[in-house]
Design a protein around this motif. Sequence first.
Motif, short mmCIF file in Angstrom:
data_model
loop_
_atom_site.label_atom_id
_atom_site.label_comp_id
_atom_site.label_asym_id
_atom_site.label_seq_id
_atom_site.Cartn_x
_atom_site.Cartn_y
_atom_site.Cartn_z
N UNK A 127 0.83 -1.21 0.00
CA UNK A 127 0.00 0.00 0.00
C UNK A 127 0.86 1.26 0.00
N UNK A 128 0.36 2.29 -0.68
CA UNK A 128 1.03 3.60 -0.63
C UNK A 128 0.75 4.16 0.76
N UNK A 129 1.80 4.24 1.58
CA UNK A 129 1.59 4.64 2.98
C UNK A 129 1.17 6.10 3.05
N UNK A 130 1.88 6.94 2.33
CA UNK A 130 1.54 8.36 2.29
C UNK A 130 1.64 8.81 0.85
N UNK A 131 0.59 9.41 0.29
CA UNK A 131 0.68 9.83 -1.10
C UNK A 131 1.72 10.93 -1.31
N UNK A 188 0.47 15.13 12.04
CA UNK A 188 -0.62 15.94 12.59
C UNK A 188 -1.73 15.04 13.13
N UNK A 189 -1.96 13.92 12.46
CA UNK A 189 -2.98 12.96 12.90
C UNK A 189 -2.32 11.58 12.86
N UNK A 190 -2.64 10.74 13.82
CA UNK A 190 -2.02 9.41 13.84
C UNK A 190 -2.44 8.61 12.59
N UNK A 191 -1.45 8.05 11.92
CA UNK A 191 -1.77 7.33 10.69
C UNK A 191 -2.04 5.86 10.95
N UNK A 192 -3.11 5.35 10.36
CA UNK A 192 -3.41 3.91 10.45
C UNK A 192 -2.83 3.22 9.23
N UNK A 193 -2.37 2.01 9.44
CA UNK A 193 -1.76 1.25 8.36
C UNK A 193 -2.87 0.45 7.65
N UNK A 194 -2.94 0.57 6.32
CA UNK A 194 -4.00 -0.13 5.58
C UNK A 194 -3.96 -1.64 5.82
N UNK A 195 -2.75 -2.20 5.87
CA UNK A 195 -2.65 -3.65 6.11
C UNK A 195 -3.31 -4.03 7.44
N UNK A 235 -6.15 5.02 1.68
CA UNK A 235 -6.41 3.80 0.90
C UNK A 235 -6.42 4.25 -0.56
N UNK A 236 -5.25 4.65 -1.01
CA UNK A 236 -5.15 5.34 -2.30
C UNK A 236 -4.32 4.56 -3.32
#
Length: 401
Positions: A168-172, A181-188, A315-316
Amino acid sequence: MSRLVSHNYAAVVVGAGPAGVAVLGNLLELGLNKIAWIDPTFDGGRVNSKYREVPSNTKVSFFRSYATSVQPFRNIVQSTRTPNAFSVMNKLDQDDTCSLHYAADMCKDLTAGLLKMKQVSHYRGEVTSANFEDHNSTWTVRIRLADSPTSNTEVFAPRLILCTGSAPIATPAQPVVADNAIEQLDLDTVLKPSILHEALPKNEPVTVAVIGASHSAILAIMNLVDLARTSHPNLRLKWFTRHPLRYAEFMDGWILRDNTGLKGQAAEFAREQLEDSRLPVSEAGQFIEKVDTSKGKETAAYASHFPNCTHILYAVGYKRNPLPRLSRNGRVLLLNDDHKQLEWDSGFGGFLDEHKEVIPGLHGAGIAFPERVADPIRNVEHAVGFFKFMKFLKRVTPMWI
Ligand SMILES: Cc1cc2nc3c(=O)[nH]c(=O)nc-3n(C[C@H](O)[C@H](O)[C@H](O)COP(=O)(O)OP(=O)(O)OC[C@H]3O[C@@H](n4cnc5c(N)ncnc54)[C@H](O)[C@@H]3O)c2cc1C
């Protein structure tokens, strides 16, 4: 570690996900009798490590067709003690979809069968580099062995096949919020309910910003909604999407958006719960606020909604895993848009250099190197999926030997 003393092979295959497995099956069927196969774990690739809990978007019959497409696979199916992944899959409704753990187990059983074959030498590890020398038409492939990461070994072959997968692209490229700035959730994680429920706090308000409307985005929303209506009553979603939901559609003998449209459970869920006419009255709608980020509206939408979000999920899409360092006669070959020293051409399953000349013996398959297909109304897509990899390989592998 290799079972053979000699390190010269007819082909080196990198990656043991569904694509690598299918490459092995095809090369063996074509009579190659000395193949080096490299993967850190030989455990089915991502379908096993990440997607076991994902509902399939393809029918069971396609997984079965994959497992019976080539004679070496049929031999493995016949010689694997029952009950096994194939016999279990045979009992499923072939016209229905299934949980991907069935496909993952099938991939693992095929891998186990291939690893027992005398034509196959396997190396647990990671290919770090490969150089092709024109003077002897040979790829020298360097492997960092998993058992002893400080030691490398080299194998040699005229053919190198990359089945190295995507993630997955973690961050576009242009993230919609500033870093951290906001906690990132992992798509996996979100695609695995058995670990997702621990990734979010249960007893405090949580608002997840979901970015995207892809197949994976809808699967993620399904899982998050499931959590909100069961163990995480304080969970809410803000769903940022810039286009209407797109479904695969059965046409007259072909499928529109076969590779990019929603299918299976994700399509059902989207139709019944997420469409604009359904969202205000559906169960999912109790937990979701849909935010329009179509062109021109995105900046204002993000600015007004993000302050209320605790987590963000991108989810990009998916992108190729980093490739080993590739070179020809010592000159590095880069695969990116700026330097087309390495251009994927699914017409023959190989690569071209910047002069559009074929790079000898270099091939690819799987989600990292999919077939480019056009439908009858000329929409171009990448063909991704077990059976599509197999169909592609049956067409191109005879050109590789
Ligand atoms: C959410 C989701 C749902 C899907 N659902 C379906 C479905 O229902 N039906 C279907 O047919 N398909 C489905 N697919 C598509 C596809 O089948 C899977 O993505 C599949 O896992 C791709 O297989 P692969 O072999 O190309 O890559 P992977 O499974 O990613 O395997 C790549 C392997 O290569 C190894 N590797 C990478 N780099 C190196 C290196 N340098 N050296 C050695 N090894 C290396 C990795 O460790 C890994 O084991 C789905 C995909 C996604 C993302």
